[in-house]
Design a protein around this motif. Sequence first.
Motif, PDB file in Angstrom:
ATOM      1  N   UNK A 160      -4.326   0.862 -49.505  1.00 57.10           N
ATOM      2  CA  UNK A 160      -3.948   1.047 -50.901  1.00 57.10           C
ATOM      3  C   UNK A 160      -2.533   0.511 -51.110  1.00 57.10           C
ATOM      4  N   UNK A 161      -2.096   0.506 -52.370  1.00 55.80           N
ATOM      5  CA  UNK A 161      -0.756   0.033 -52.714  1.00 55.80           C
ATOM      6  C   UNK A 161       0.068   1.193 -53.258  1.00 55.80           C
ATOM      7  N   UNK A 162       0.716   1.981 -52.392  1.00 60.41           N
ATOM      8  CA  UNK A 162       1.621   3.011 -52.900  1.00 60.41           C
ATOM      9  C   UNK A 162       2.826   2.363 -53.567  1.00 60.41           C
ATOM     10  N   UNK A 163       3.344   3.008 -54.586  1.00 53.11           N
ATOM     11  CA  UNK A 163       4.444   2.473 -55.384  1.00 53.11           C
ATOM     12  C   UNK A 163       5.562   3.508 -55.438  1.00 53.11           C
ATOM     13  N   UNK A 164       6.799   3.065 -55.152  1.00 51.89           N
ATOM     14  CA  UNK A 164       7.940   3.982 -55.184  1.00 51.89           C
ATOM     15  C   UNK A 164       9.225   3.178 -55.352  1.00 51.89           C
ATOM     16  N   UNK A 165      10.278   3.788 -55.911  1.00 50.57           N
ATOM     17  CA  UNK A 165      11.575   3.104 -56.009  1.00 50.57           C
ATOM     18  C   UNK A 165      12.245   3.042 -54.638  1.00 50.57           C
ATOM     19  N   UNK A 166      12.840   1.899 -54.332  1.00 47.61           N
ATOM     20  CA  UNK A 166      13.599   1.712 -53.102  1.00 47.61           C
ATOM     21  C   UNK A 166      14.931   1.067 -53.453  1.00 47.61           C
ATOM     22  N   UNK A 167      15.942   1.407 -52.686  1.00 48.76           N
ATOM     23  CA  UNK A 167      17.276   0.839 -52.923  1.00 48.76           C
ATOM     24  C   UNK A 167      18.035   0.819 -51.602  1.00 48.76           C
ATOM     25  N   UNK A 168      19.129   0.076 -51.591  1.00 41.71           N
ATOM     26  CA  UNK A 168      19.946   0.024 -50.383  1.00 41.71           C
ATOM     27  C   UNK A 168      20.849   1.257 -50.321  1.00 41.71           C
ATOM     28  N   UNK A 169      21.171   1.747 -49.133  1.00 41.67           N
ATOM     29  CA  UNK A 169      22.089   2.889 -49.016  1.00 41.67           C
ATOM     30  C   UNK A 169      23.443   2.604 -49.654  1.00 41.67           C
ATOM     31  N   UNK A 170      23.909   1.356 -49.536  1.00 39.82           N
ATOM     32  CA  UNK A 170      25.212   1.011 -50.120  1.00 39.82           C
ATOM     33  C   UNK A 170      25.183   1.142 -51.633  1.00 39.82           C
ATOM     34  N   UNK A 171      24.093   0.699 -52.255  1.00 42.19           N
ATOM     35  CA  UNK A 171      23.977   0.821 -53.717  1.00 42.19           C
ATOM     36  C   UNK A 171      23.955   2.291 -54.122  1.00 42.19           C
ATOM     37  N   UNK A 172      23.167   3.089 -53.441  1.00 43.59           N
ATOM     38  CA  UNK A 172      23.063   4.504 -53.796  1.00 43.59           C
ATOM     39  C   UNK A 172      24.387   5.241 -53.591  1.00 43.59           C
ATOM     40  N   UNK A 173      25.181   4.809 -52.602  1.00 43.41           N
ATOM     41  CA  UNK A 173      26.462   5.470 -52.337  1.00 43.41           C
ATOM     42  C   UNK A 173      27.456   5.259 -53.469  1.00 43.41           C
ATOM     43  N   UNK A 174      27.254   4.228 -54.274  1.00 42.83           N
ATOM     44  CA  UNK A 174      28.171   3.917 -55.370  1.00 42.83           C
ATOM     45  C   UNK A 174      27.803   4.638 -56.664  1.00 42.83           C
ATOM     46  N   UNK A 175      26.698   5.380 -56.647  1.00 48.75           N
ATOM     47  CA  UNK A 175      26.228   6.020 -57.872  1.00 48.75           C
ATOM     48  C   UNK A 175      26.005   7.508 -57.620  1.00 48.75           C
ATOM     49  N   UNK A 176      25.948   8.281 -58.687  1.00 41.49           N
ATOM     50  CA  UNK A 176      25.714   9.724 -58.529  1.00 41.49           C
ATOM     51  C   UNK A 176      24.393   9.979 -57.804  1.00 41.49           C
ATOM     52  N   UNK A 177      24.328  11.052 -57.055  1.00 41.11           N
ATOM     53  CA  UNK A 177      23.089  11.355 -56.315  1.00 41.11           C
ATOM     54  C   UNK A 177      21.888  11.483 -57.257  1.00 41.11           C
ATOM     55  N   UNK A 178      20.763  10.993 -56.807  1.00 43.18           N
ATOM     56  CA  UNK A 178      19.533  11.101 -57.590  1.00 43.18           C
ATOM     57  C   UNK A 178      18.855  12.419 -57.242  1.00 43.18           C
ATOM     58  N   UNK A 179      18.714  13.267 -58.256  1.00 42.87           N
ATOM     59  CA  UNK A 179      18.102  14.573 -58.032  1.00 42.87           C
ATOM     60  C   UNK A 179      16.728  14.695 -58.673  1.00 42.87           C
ATOM     61  N   UNK A 180      16.435  13.849 -59.641  1.00 42.71           N
ATOM     62  CA  UNK A 180      15.163  13.916 -60.349  1.00 42.71           C
ATOM     63  C   UNK A 180      14.776  12.512 -60.803  1.00 42.71           C
ATOM     64  N   UNK A 181      13.510  12.267 -61.030  1.00 42.84           N
ATOM     65  CA  UNK A 181      13.073  10.931 -61.456  1.00 42.84           C
ATOM     66  C   UNK A 181      13.800  10.421 -62.697  1.00 42.84           C
ATOM     67  N   UNK A 182      14.101  11.308 -63.640  1.00 42.89           N
ATOM     68  CA  UNK A 182      14.761  10.865 -64.872  1.00 42.89           C
ATOM     69  C   UNK A 182      16.134  10.285 -64.603  1.00 42.89           C
ATOM     70  N   UNK A 183      16.767  10.656 -63.476  1.00 42.76           N
ATOM     71  CA  UNK A 183      18.097  10.121 -63.158  1.00 42.76           C
ATOM     72  C   UNK A 183      18.060   8.606 -62.965  1.00 42.76           C
ATOM     73  N   UNK A 184      16.894   8.086 -62.600  1.00 48.93           N
ATOM     74  CA  UNK A 184      16.782   6.635 -62.398  1.00 48.93           C
ATOM     75  C   UNK A 184      16.949   5.851 -63.692  1.00 48.93           C
ATOM     76  N   UNK A 185      16.689   6.492 -64.819  1.00 43.62           N
ATOM     77  CA  UNK A 185      16.799   5.795 -66.092  1.00 43.62           C
ATOM     78  C   UNK A 185      18.227   5.352 -66.376  1.00 43.62           C
ATOM     79  N   UNK A 186      19.183   5.986 -65.745  1.00 47.50           N
ATOM     80  CA  UNK A 186      20.573   5.617 -65.980  1.00 47.50           C
ATOM     81  C   UNK A 186      21.122   4.636 -64.971  1.00 47.50           C
ATOM     82  N   UNK A 187      20.299   4.174 -64.033  1.00 49.43           N
ATOM     83  CA  UNK A 187      20.759   3.233 -63.010  1.00 49.43           C
ATOM     84  C   UNK A 187      20.214   1.831 -63.265  1.00 49.43           C
TER      85      UNK A 187
END
Length: 309
Positions: A160-187
Amino acid sequence: MRQIPPLAAVRVFEAAARHGNFTRAAEELGMTQAAVSYQIKLLEERLGAPLFARSGRAVVLSDLGRRIAPQITGAFDTLGDAFASVRIESESVMTVAAPRTLATNWLAGRLGSFQLSRPGLAVRLLVSDEMVDLNAGDADVALRGAPGPMPGLCAHFLMRMPVAPLASPAFLAKHPPLEAPADLLGLPRISPEDDWWDLWFCRALDEDVDRAQASGIRFDSQVLDGNAAIAGGGVAILSPPMWQPAIDAGLLVQPLPHHTYYRNSFWLMYAESKRNLPKVRAFRDWLLAEIAALAHEDILGTFVPPETG
């Protein structure tokens, strides 16, 4: 337009002339002697001249028969050589068609083990997101995304084709921690118009969302999306199994546990006419063994066939 007598009769004449005997010609061609005699008679009537002189139970070539027999045998030899070259190429070359991301990120790195198991078989990987015509012989086998088996083709479920957001650790370190799916809307999201984002947000938030994003890198390939994410360009919506080496190397991480599945799965497909070709059987058995080995460590349900009906 070529004026050629019926090839079935010409083939019978060639065998009879080469053997000098109707019985032996019949044995070679899997026919009765009467059928050989009938085909020779049809050819003689078409030419308006005898090809054999009959003396009791013996037959010998007539003058006309002796003149044309070497040329016809040479023509059949040429045909035999032509088809032999095609057969040799067919037996020695395996053409595998696969879409770009699957071919680049998943299949290419595994083909070496198949090549080692079949060193006499050259593998040609046809990378294309277009569906090749397997019944027309554009490829021996294809790995393709589809909701299910396709009519007229042999099909084996792969994943099957599972789908999920992926990002680099360096990118995530520069932004506020993601605690819920809606937080992705601001990135910054890579290819924000990709319908996989809608699919994932709908599953993760259990509602439709406004995914509009004023800016963001846009690509038309998951390969480019993933590499842009590795480079820190944003969060990409990807299929994790296609990026497992990058995940294992710490180049990409899945910041939220939520995932969903695309409607298509990957299938191995080939024409019914190629079901029993040794090279197709060998590739099928090898690929299904690879899938079975991966299924032992499956945590996303990737290798579990989707429910149908």
